[in-house]
Design an enzyme around this catalytic site. Sequence first.
Site, PDB file in Angstrom:
ATOM      1  N   ASN A 198     -10.437  -3.314  -6.734  1.00  0.00           N
ATOM      2  CA  ASN A 198      -9.644  -2.368  -7.531  1.00  0.00           C
ATOM      3  C   ASN A 198     -10.277  -2.037  -8.875  1.00  0.00           C
ATOM      4  OD1 ASN A 198      -6.361  -3.516  -6.400  1.00  0.00           O
ATOM      5  ND2 ASN A 198      -7.706  -1.915  -5.595  1.00  0.00           N
ATOM      6  N   ASP A 240       0.832  -1.203   0.000  1.00  0.00           N
ATOM      7  CA  ASP A 240       0.000   0.000   0.000  1.00  0.00           C
ATOM      8  C   ASP A 240       0.870   1.259   0.000  1.00  0.00           C
ATOM      9  OD1 ASP A 240      -2.315   1.468   0.045  1.00  0.00           O
ATOM     10  OD2 ASP A 240      -2.717   1.166   2.174  1.00  0.00           O
ATOM     11  N   ASN A 252       1.429   3.456  -3.008  1.00  0.00           N
ATOM     12  CA  ASN A 252       1.994   3.964  -4.264  1.00  0.00           C
ATOM     13  C   ASN A 252       1.474   5.355  -4.603  1.00  0.00           C
ATOM     14  OD1 ASN A 252       3.319   1.521  -4.559  1.00  0.00           O
ATOM     15  ND2 ASN A 252       1.926   0.722  -6.109  1.00  0.00           N
TER      16      ASN A 252
END
Length: 229
Positions: free
Chosen positions: A65, A17, A19
Amino acid sequence: MAKEEPVRARHVAIIMDGNGRWAKKRHLPRALGHQRGVEAVRRVVRGAREMGLEALTLYAFSTENWRRPEDEISDLMGLMKRFILSDLEEFAQAGVRLKIIGDYTAFKPDVVDLIEGAVQRTAGNAGTTLAVALNYGSQDEIARAATKAAAKGAITPESIADELDTADLPPLDLLIRTSGEVRLSNFLLWQAAYAEMLFTEVLWPDFTVEHLREALEAFTTRERRYGGR
């Protein structure tokens, strides 16, 4: 009396986690944060292999996502393709076995073909298993496993565990999440029942082999009682 050897982790999972926040802090495009995240994957996989981990599971793309903007999803798929094309041979030669958990067949045909080719290319390797979670959600995995178990007979914890995507991997020892968030986000919920947890403020693109080494060393100091005293 000989001193007992510390218990070492065999299977580590990471929620990669941060980015986007890494890029935002530097006023850079979000896509560049994902590119740097791929570089972190590359070095951590190499480090895991060198440290003798039996399995490393990475949360790469969740079932949730798909809610992201189409251009970001496209960037992620492009990065995945470039990663496979550029790094597959190195990992194959190093004995790394690629495994996919989740339903990767939901991706575009060219991505599916690359993934299946990579899995086949490394199938005979006996070194570290790199399990990549693609289009993966733990609740969906548990539901699928329970359905398969029911079709075969009694539903028990053991029969469900035998049908999980990770059934051929060692039990999960340590789950790491980067970026300071403290939640599992529908990742390995069953497998994490007695896993140790480590939440770090480090954003994924900044995560190094040394961070992994420190996490593994910290794991050896933890007393795992599995509900006992």
